[in-house]
Enzyme design. Structure first.
Site, short mmCIF file in Angstrom:
data_model
loop_
_atom_site.label_atom_id
_atom_site.label_comp_id
_atom_site.label_asym_id
_atom_site.label_seq_id
_atom_site.Cartn_x
_atom_site.Cartn_y
_atom_site.Cartn_z
N ASP A 180 7.47 -4.88 6.29
CA ASP A 180 6.71 -3.87 5.07
C ASP A 180 7.49 -5.08 4.15
O ASP A 180 8.53 -5.08 3.83
CB ASP A 180 7.07 -3.17 5.07
CG ASP A 180 6.73 -1.97 4.04
OD1 ASP A 180 6.53 -3.48 2.81
OD2 ASP A 180 5.90 -0.97 3.77
N HIS A 181 6.55 -6.12 3.61
CA HIS A 181 7.17 -6.98 2.81
C HIS A 181 7.33 -6.28 1.37
O HIS A 181 8.03 -7.03 0.51
CB HIS A 181 5.99 -8.18 2.49
CG HIS A 181 4.81 -7.61 1.90
ND1 HIS A 181 3.54 -6.81 1.95
CD2 HIS A 181 4.92 -7.94 0.26
CE1 HIS A 181 2.85 -6.89 1.02
NE2 HIS A 181 3.22 -7.13 -0.56
N HIS A 243 3.77 0.86 2.57
CA HIS A 243 4.84 0.42 1.39
C HIS A 243 4.79 1.77 0.50
O HIS A 243 5.82 2.12 0.07
CB HIS A 243 3.70 -0.94 0.09
CG HIS A 243 3.51 -1.61 1.46
ND1 HIS A 243 3.92 -2.80 2.32
CD2 HIS A 243 2.34 -1.69 1.13
CE1 HIS A 243 2.94 -4.18 2.73
NE2 HIS A 243 2.44 -3.81 1.92
O1 LIG Z 1 0.26 -4.90 2.57
C1 LIG Z 1 -0.69 -5.45 1.87
O2 LIG Z 1 -0.07 -5.32 0.95
C2 LIG Z 1 -0.80 -6.10 -0.70
C3 LIG Z 1 -0.73 -5.66 -1.66
O3 LIG Z 1 0.52 -6.47 -2.13
P1 LIG Z 1 1.29 -6.62 -3.91
O4 LIG Z 1 2.81 -7.91 -2.96
O5 LIG Z 1 0.65 -7.82 -4.14
O6 LIG Z 1 1.24 -5.57 -3.92
C4 LIG Z 1 -2.76 -5.74 -0.63
O7 LIG Z 1 -3.45 -6.18 -1.64
C5 LIG Z 1 -3.01 -5.52 1.00
O8 LIG Z 1 -4.43 -5.27 0.98
C6 LIG Z 1 -1.94 -4.75 1.52
O9 LIG Z 1 -2.75 -5.19 3.40
#
Ligand SMILES: O=C1O[C@H](COP(=O)(O)O)[C@@H](O)[C@H](O)[C@H]1O
Ligand SMILES: NC(=O)C1=CN([C@@H]2O[C@H](COP(=O)(O)OP(=O)(O)OC[C@H]3O[C@@H](n4cnc5c(N)ncnc54)[C@H](OP(=O)(O)O)[C@@H]3O)[C@@H](O)[C@H]2O)C=CC1
Length: 496
Positions: A180-181, A243
């Site tokens: 989960d980045h 997230h």
């Molecule tokens: O996991 C995801 O995250 C991105 C948004 O990530 P961020 O680090 O730029 O806030 C999102 O654009 C994408 O749809 C989703 O799969």
């Protein structure tokens, strides 16, 4: 834990977007910082035919386009650690050759049999790959074996459970690193530190002093080239299940008895278990969905006209919700969340709104005393702001709001590590704290499934219901107005 872990990274999806934009640049940064040294090697796997040299050139290109001030020649020692294997992951026969290559790399770089399988591919392949890794003997190794799984981990609880069972035939739970980045972001990791290392916050961190907590993760981009995936997913599955609920869990959890992976995860699980399960009729009262339309100048296409999106799509590109946590600490405190595509600003911020003081001695009929807010700036700016009230200079007893800022960037003078950089390094070192445990994934899906089932059974007649470039549909404002709250204008909350 070993600070310079020896690892062979077998990267499935080596020619894909994620590998090029995030993984190679992150590996390079780790290399430059000396966190990975001579004892690391990568075998890139994808179907297209490439020589090692072509593959290494592609890696150089991706690093040069993502990181400034890199000299191409300086990349040679780094890319020499990479080999390419053309391979269709559905074909059992290919795995024997991959195994041989892995053994060869292991010997050349003295990797102690440590293998990290990184699945940067479409999720339908996750189960197949892990099963072949076991049946074809790639998981029989003298060192550690770990698998890093990209999102999405299923599309509902049932599919996630099935996927998990497949992966578990080859890997133990502690060998599975579900990405989960957001958990790799500097300021998301800071939530625990802000809470548990400051005597001024922890005593106030409960329903006696906090009025509500707002978490916004807004994006300005639309679905771009991801219409095929996104139209079957939507913002609830794409952002909330993972997230947003992870941020709720970090904000709401009890202090763990120690900072070990197990203790932190178990506190997060307790929060997820306490999420109030709304009935079918309560869901529309507590969750709002949106879908983007044209922007006001008609320059950007509405969601329904994006490539690979159904022209009558019922998929939400925006979600706002009121999450209640039914436990002793949080009873009665709403956690409002909102996330969406094509909004006014690209920003992730958490606003903790404290309750008003019992009697305001400084009340002026023409001025309101602002509540104290603690703003955690996750991105693009990173830092913390505390909103306080002080006396206006002069004779009268009047107040004015002031902001105390801490900015990570200003202190460090440089970007904090990219989320993927930390997460790759953690997975090599065997630190699973910032990855999601199956129990967290399961509980999050169960929570989200109740909402998606109601939404799938009832078409939203209002879609599209917000203009691109705005902060979402009106109903999201009404959600808070109903509780006498407002969304704080996070687009104005930059760190000065
Ligand atoms: O996991 C995801 O995250 C991105 C948004 O990530 P961020 O680090 O730029 O806030 C999102 O654009 C994408 O749809 C989703 O799969
Ligand atoms: N891109 C991003 O920013 C993000 C992606 N993710 C996740 O990461 C994963 C990968 O995404 P992304 O990189 O965008 O996807 P891409 O479609 O860009 O890449 C897919 C990769 O898989 C390879 N591939 C496809 N089919 C096979 C096959 N049968 N055998 C072997 N290799 C195959 C492709 O190479 P070839 O065609 O040569 O076989 C390519 O390297 C997904 O799970 C996605 O949800 C998560 C967060 C962000």
């Amino acid at each position: 834990m070993n600070k310079k872990p020896a690892s062979l990274l077998i990267l499935f999806g080596a020619t894909g977007d994620l590998a090029n934009r995030k993984l190679y640049p992150s590996l390079y940064r780790l290399y430059k910082k000396g966190k990975i040294a001579e004892q690391f090697a990568v075998v890139g796997v994808a179907r297209r035919e490439l020589t090692d040299e072509q593959y290494q050139n592609n890696i150089k290109k991706s690093i040069l386009s993502e990181i400034n001030h890199v000299n191409e020649c300086d990349l040679n020692p780094f890319v020499s650690h990479f080999k390419y294997h053309s391979h269709d992951v559905s074909d059992a026969a290919s795995y024997a050759e991959l195994k041989q290559l892995a053994e060869q790399m292991d010997e050349t770089y003295d990797l102690g049999g440590n293998r990290l399988f990184y699945l940067a591919m479409a999720p339908e392949f996750f189960g197949t790959i892990t099963q072949f890794l076991k049946s074809e003997g790639l998981t029989d190794t003298t060192g550690y074996k770990r698998v890093v799984i990209e999102k999405p981990f299923g599309r509902d609880y049932k599919s996630a459970e099935k996927l998990n069972a497949m992966i578990r035939t080859a890997f133990e739970e502690e060998e599975i690193y579900r990405i989960d980045h957001y958990l790799g972001k500097e300021m998301v990791q800071n939530i625990e530190v802000i809470r548990f290392s400051n005597a001024i916050f922890e005593p106030l961190w409960n329903n006696r002093y906090i009025s509500n907590i707002q978490i916004t993760s807004s994006e300005t981009l639309g679905v771009e080239e991801r219409g095929r995936y996104y139209d079957k997913s939507g913002a609830l599955r794409d952002m909330v299940q993972n997230h947003m609920l992870q941020m709720v869990a970090l904000l709401a959890m009890e202090p763990p008895i120690s900072l070990t992976t197990e203790e932190i995860r178990s506190e997060k699980v307790r929060v997820l278990r306490a999420l109030r399960k709304y009935s079918e009729t309560e869901i529309p009262e507590n969750f709002v969905r949106g879908q983007y339309d044209w922007d006001e100048k008609n320059l950007l296409a509405p969601y329904r006209e994006e490539p690979m999106v159904q022209p009558d799509s019922n998929t939400e590109t925006y979600v706002a919700g009121k999450i209640m946590i039914d436990n002793f600490r949080w009873a009665g405190v709403p956690f409002y969340i909102r996330t969406g595509k094509r909004m006014a600003t690209k920003s992730t911020k958490i606003v903790v709104q404290f309750k008003d003081i019992p009697m305001n001695l400084y009340y002026q009929p023409k001025e309101t005393l602002n509540p104290n807010l603690l703003v955690i700036h996750i991105q693009p700016d990173e830092g913390v702001t505390l909103h306080l009230n002080v006396k206006k200079s002069g004779q009268k007893e009047e107040t004015k709001p002031i902001h105390l800022h801490f900015s990570n960037r200003n202190i460090n003078g440089m970007n904090t590590p990219e989320a993927y950089e930390r997460l790759i390094y953690d997975s090599m070192r065997g630190d699973a704290t910032n990855f999601t445990h199956w129990e967290e994934v399961a509980l999050s899906w169960k929570y989200v499934d109740r909402i998606s089932q109601v939404w799938e059974n009832t078409r939203e007649q209002d879609f599209p219901n917000y203009f691109s470039g705005t902060m979402g549909p009106k109903k999201a404002d009404e959600l808070l107005e109903h509780d006498n709250h407002i969304w704080w204008p996070i687009e104005q909350f930059e760190i000065e």
